[in-house]
Design a protein around this motif. Structure first.
Motif, mmCIF file in Angstrom:
data_model
loop_
_atom_site.group_PDB
_atom_site.id
_atom_site.type_symbol
_atom_site.label_atom_id
_atom_site.label_comp_id
_atom_site.label_asym_id
_atom_site.label_seq_id
_atom_site.Cartn_x
_atom_site.Cartn_y
_atom_site.Cartn_z
ATOM 1 N N VAL A 69 0.848 -1.196 0.000
ATOM 2 C CA VAL A 69 0.000 0.000 0.000
ATOM 3 C C VAL A 69 0.885 1.248 0.000
ATOM 4 N N LEU A 70 1.928 1.239 0.809
ATOM 5 C CA LEU A 70 2.816 2.392 0.870
ATOM 6 C C LEU A 70 3.533 2.642 -0.447
ATOM 7 N N VAL A 71 3.833 1.586 -1.186
ATOM 8 C CA VAL A 71 4.443 1.748 -2.511
ATOM 9 C C VAL A 71 3.493 2.544 -3.415
ATOM 10 N N LEU A 76 2.766 8.452 -5.640
ATOM 11 C CA LEU A 76 1.966 9.665 -5.783
ATOM 12 C C LEU A 76 2.541 10.846 -5.002
ATOM 13 N N SER A 77 3.016 10.557 -3.780
ATOM 14 C CA SER A 77 3.504 11.638 -2.927
ATOM 15 C C SER A 77 4.216 11.051 -1.713
ATOM 16 N N ILE A 78 5.456 11.453 -1.522
ATOM 17 C CA ILE A 78 6.226 10.998 -0.359
ATOM 18 C C ILE A 78 5.555 11.494 0.927
ATOM 19 N N PHE A 87 -0.697 6.700 9.966
ATOM 20 C CA PHE A 87 -2.052 6.213 10.218
ATOM 21 C C PHE A 87 -2.071 4.683 10.258
ATOM 22 N N SER A 88 -1.335 4.049 9.370
ATOM 23 C CA SER A 88 -1.262 2.586 9.334
ATOM 24 C C SER A 88 -0.661 2.040 10.618
ATOM 25 N N ALA A 89 0.388 2.685 11.102
ATOM 26 C CA ALA A 89 1.016 2.250 12.353
ATOM 27 C C ALA A 89 0.041 2.368 13.520
ATOM 28 N N ILE A 90 -0.713 3.453 13.544
ATOM 29 C CA ILE A 90 -1.736 3.623 14.589
ATOM 30 C C ILE A 90 -2.770 2.510 14.497
ATOM 31 N N CYS A 91 -3.198 2.192 13.276
ATOM 32 C CA CYS A 91 -4.169 1.107 13.074
ATOM 33 C C CYS A 91 -3.606 -0.226 13.565
#
Length: 154
Positions: A69-71, A76-78, A87-91
């Motif tokens: 997902v991060l790729v 698109l945008s760093i 946000f993913s880490a929080i999830c």
């Protein structure tokens, strides 16, 4: 390839109604969160055995999928990839603790179902179809659009 701003402009077309936007600000992160929880619920023996990991929060399918997902976001945008990573880490962390007290897959399915009902209700108010029906990639643009709208300095 479209830029992130072009994606946002197209996504915003079907998200003009203030009630629909408010619903999206709650439901899109909830759906993302629930998907992370569902991925964390998949037995991870293959990952743990193959990579010989002993860190419980890392040895699950959610981390593997979130790397891909991060790729998508990095292309698109760093800056947006960084926000999505946080946000993913929080999830991951919150889902990890939920799993300690309740069946994570049940909690995740409940959140997923309620959030999608909210999404479709919001689009009913808007009077427009969800963007992902036009292009499946909008399922990835939604979380970025919400983060951009909630935390931008515009």
């Amino acid at each position: 390839m479209r830029t992130l701003e072009q994606w946002f402009e197209e996504y915003a077309v079907s998200h003009q109604n203030p009630k629909n936007k408010a619903i999206h600000y709650i439901c899109v992160p909830a759906i993302y969160f629930s998907i992370v929880g569902l991925l964390m619920s998949i037995p991870s023996g293959i990952i743990a055995n193959t990579l010989q990991l002993n860190v419980p929060i890392i040895e699950n399918w959610a981390v593997v999928v979130l790397l891909f997902v991060l790729v998508f976001y990095v292309r698109l945008s760093i800056a947006m990839a960084f926000k999505i990573a946080i946000f993913s880490a929080i999830c991951l962390i919150i889902n990890y603790y939920i799993a300690q007290v309740a069946p994570l897959w049940i909690v995740s399915i409940a959140i997923f179902a309620v959030a999608w009902i909210g999404q479709f209700y919001g689009h009913n108010i808007e009077g427009k179809k969800p963007s992902f029906l036009k292009d499946i990639q909008f399922l990835m643009i939604g979380p970025a659009w919400v983060l951009d709208n909630l935390f931008s300095r515009k």
